[in-house]
Design a protein around this motif. Structure first.
Motif, PDB file in Angstrom:
ATOM      1  N   PHE A 328       0.820  -1.135  -0.296  1.00 36.29           N
ATOM      2  CA  PHE A 328      -0.048   0.214   0.069  1.00 36.29           C
ATOM      3  C   PHE A 328       0.681   1.239   0.139  1.00 36.29           C
ATOM      4  N   THR A 329       0.437   2.307  -0.902  1.00 34.88           N
ATOM      5  CA  THR A 329       1.284   3.561  -1.082  1.00 34.88           C
ATOM      6  C   THR A 329       0.412   4.690  -0.301  1.00 34.88           C
ATOM      7  N   TYR A 330       1.191   5.450   0.510  1.00 32.21           N
ATOM      8  CA  TYR A 330       0.684   6.529   0.959  1.00 32.21           C
ATOM      9  C   TYR A 330      -0.052   7.655  -0.109  1.00 32.21           C
ATOM     10  N   LEU A 331      -1.524   7.714   0.019  1.00 38.93           N
ATOM     11  CA  LEU A 331      -2.027   8.790  -1.102  1.00 38.93           C
ATOM     12  C   LEU A 331      -2.272  10.198  -0.526  1.00 38.93           C
ATOM     13  N   ARG A 364       5.604  17.782  12.765  1.00 36.06           N
ATOM     14  CA  ARG A 364       7.281  17.418  12.804  1.00 36.06           C
ATOM     15  C   ARG A 364       7.092  15.811  12.624  1.00 36.06           C
ATOM     16  N   SER A 365       6.617  15.296  13.758  1.00 36.80           N
ATOM     17  CA  SER A 365       6.376  13.946  14.185  1.00 36.80           C
ATOM     18  C   SER A 365       6.072  13.194  12.808  1.00 36.80           C
ATOM     19  N   TYR A 369       7.118  10.241  10.391  1.00 38.68           N
ATOM     20  CA  TYR A 369       6.492   9.161  10.250  1.00 38.68           C
ATOM     21  C   TYR A 369       6.072   8.796   8.738  1.00 38.68           C
ATOM     22  N   LEU A 370       5.822   9.934   8.091  1.00 42.57           N
ATOM     23  CA  LEU A 370       5.634   9.725   6.451  1.00 42.57           C
ATOM     24  C   LEU A 370       6.938   9.113   5.669  1.00 42.57           C
ATOM     25  N   ASN A 371       8.139  10.024   6.105  1.00 43.90           N
ATOM     26  CA  ASN A 371       9.286   9.616   5.538  1.00 43.90           C
ATOM     27  C   ASN A 371       9.665   8.235   5.542  1.00 43.90           C
ATOM     28  N   ASN A 372       9.350   7.504   6.785  1.00 49.09           N
ATOM     29  CA  ASN A 372       9.686   6.188   6.976  1.00 49.09           C
ATOM     30  C   ASN A 372       8.513   5.287   6.547  1.00 49.09           C
TER      31      ASN A 372
END
Length: 395
Positions: A328-331, A364-365, A369-372
């Motif tokens: 699944f990819t972030y949308l 920021r958190s 989170y999304l970066n990882n």
């Protein structure tokens, strides 16, 4: 005579000619992924205006010929790039006549070491990051070359792929272009694929919960492969797929190192395991409806429990995938809104699966989170739509 005078050569097999390939004139050929077999001179480049790129070719002799042979012959040329080729059983690498050339990340190997790797006539020839079978005391100009058996899979059967313990793996220029797997370039025509990753059956847990970790590493399938896990709370394991219990609340960075032979791969997932007195509930009652070519996803607001009373759901995150068992990819993120309109997707996809995450934390958190976590695998809680026709979906 010469086999061919080409504008480009790709995935060709050229057998038994005096010259395998000749490049001359105003020629900017790309000569790559060819098999040049039993040719006295493998590739010849003539003239200042010839500017070919010669890479990822195999140039080999089935047996040592009586006459002198060179894998490459360059004359009056300064614009040829020769890199990442595998040359086997030639008694000379290069004949150079009034030429300036760098040979980079190649394998030049013989069963009998070479006493005269280069026949040099008024030329500048340099070797960088090559594996060269040189006789004792013989040297070449350049740096970072090695003289070790490349450990081909089976040279007798002309399989010049590298084995897991080859000294040519990750032995290229550390500041140059990387291999397709993202690692430092290997030497020779064929790179050794190795990549590292891992996942777990769950990431958000309460104290005392067990997590099953799974290595997703490729290219490390040898009996000597070693695994080293760091679970972020001083706990470690050397199992390939360990289970581990977290007893204390916190955010835990997990590190996996895998070593095989001469190379090591490492994967770091920051704040991968979240241990909280109570896990934030998942968004419930996820529904999907079709509006023309758009898909509307709605869900219930997550209610914060007493133990989480100081937290608020600051964002809902939407992930999607073509398959329930895929990645699944972030949308999108919706803030505190409990719906998302996926515009035009019905015109593009026959089916689409969605996963909603309730997120607690500051901006920021969330970015960290999304970066990882731009992608994830989902095991439960999937809502799905499937296209029955061009205009109708069913939930």
């Amino acid at each position: 005579n010469a086999c061919a005078r080409l504008t480009s050569a790709y995935e060709s097999q050229i057998v038994g000619f005096n010259n395998g390939i000749i490049v001359t004139g105003n020629n900017t050929s790309t000569i790559y992924e060819n098999q040049i077999i039993d040719c006295n001179e493998g590739i010849k480049v003539i003239g200042q205006n010839a500017q070919p790129s010669v890479h990822n070719n195999v140039v080999r002799l089935s047996e040592a010929f009586i006459e002198t042979n060179s894998a490459f012959m360059l004359s009056q040329n300064t614009n040829t790039a020769i890199y990442n080729n595998t040359v086997y059983n030639y008694d000379q690498v290069l004949q150079a006549d009034t030429t300036s050339i760098d040979l980079i990340q190649n394998i030049f190997w013989n069963d009998t070491p070479m006493n005269t790797p280069v026949v040099n006539n008024n030329s500048s020839v340099n070797f960088y990051y090559n594996d060269i079978a040189l006789a004792n005391g013989v040297t070449v100009n350049g740096a970072n070359n090695i003289n070790f058996d490349p450990l081909f899979v089976n040279a007798l059967l002309y399989d010049y792929n590298l084995t897991y313990n080859s000294p040519c793996i990750d032995a290229g220029d550390p500041f140059g272009q990387v291999d397709p797997d993202g690692s430092t370039a290997d030497l020779g025509a064929y790179y050794y694929y190795h990549a590292i990753d891992f996942d777990s059956d769950i990431r958000f847990i309460t104290p005392g919960s067990m997590v099953q970790f799974n290595s997703l590493t490729e290219g490390h399938n040898s009996p000597i492969t070693a695994y080293s896990w760091d679970f972020g709370d001083l706990g470690t394991s050397t199992d390939e797929n360990p289970s581990y219990v977290y007893d204390t609340t916190g955010l835990y960075t997990v590190i996996l190192q895998v070593t095989t032979g001469n190379f090591l791969d490492e994967k770091i997932r920051e704040n991968f395991i979240v241990v909280h007195p109570e896990v934030i509930p998942a968004p419930g009652n996820v529904n999907i409806s079709l509006i023309d070519s758009d898909v509307l996803i709605t869900w219930n607001q997550v209610n914060i429990t007493e133990s989480l009373r100081d937290s608020i759901v600051s964002n809902y995150l939407v992930y999607c995938c073509d398959s329930p068992d895929g990645i699944f990819t972030y949308l999108a993120q919706t803030g505190d809104q409990t719906e998302y309109l996926h515009q035009g997707i019905a015109n593009e996809k026959d089916q689409q699966y969605y996963f909603i995450v309730a997120y607690v934390g500051n901006e920021r958190s969330l970015r960290e989170y999304l970066n990882n976590n731009r992608t994830m695998r989902i095991k439960n809680g999937i809502s799905t739509i499937e296209k029955n026709s061009k205009t109708n979906y069913k939930k």
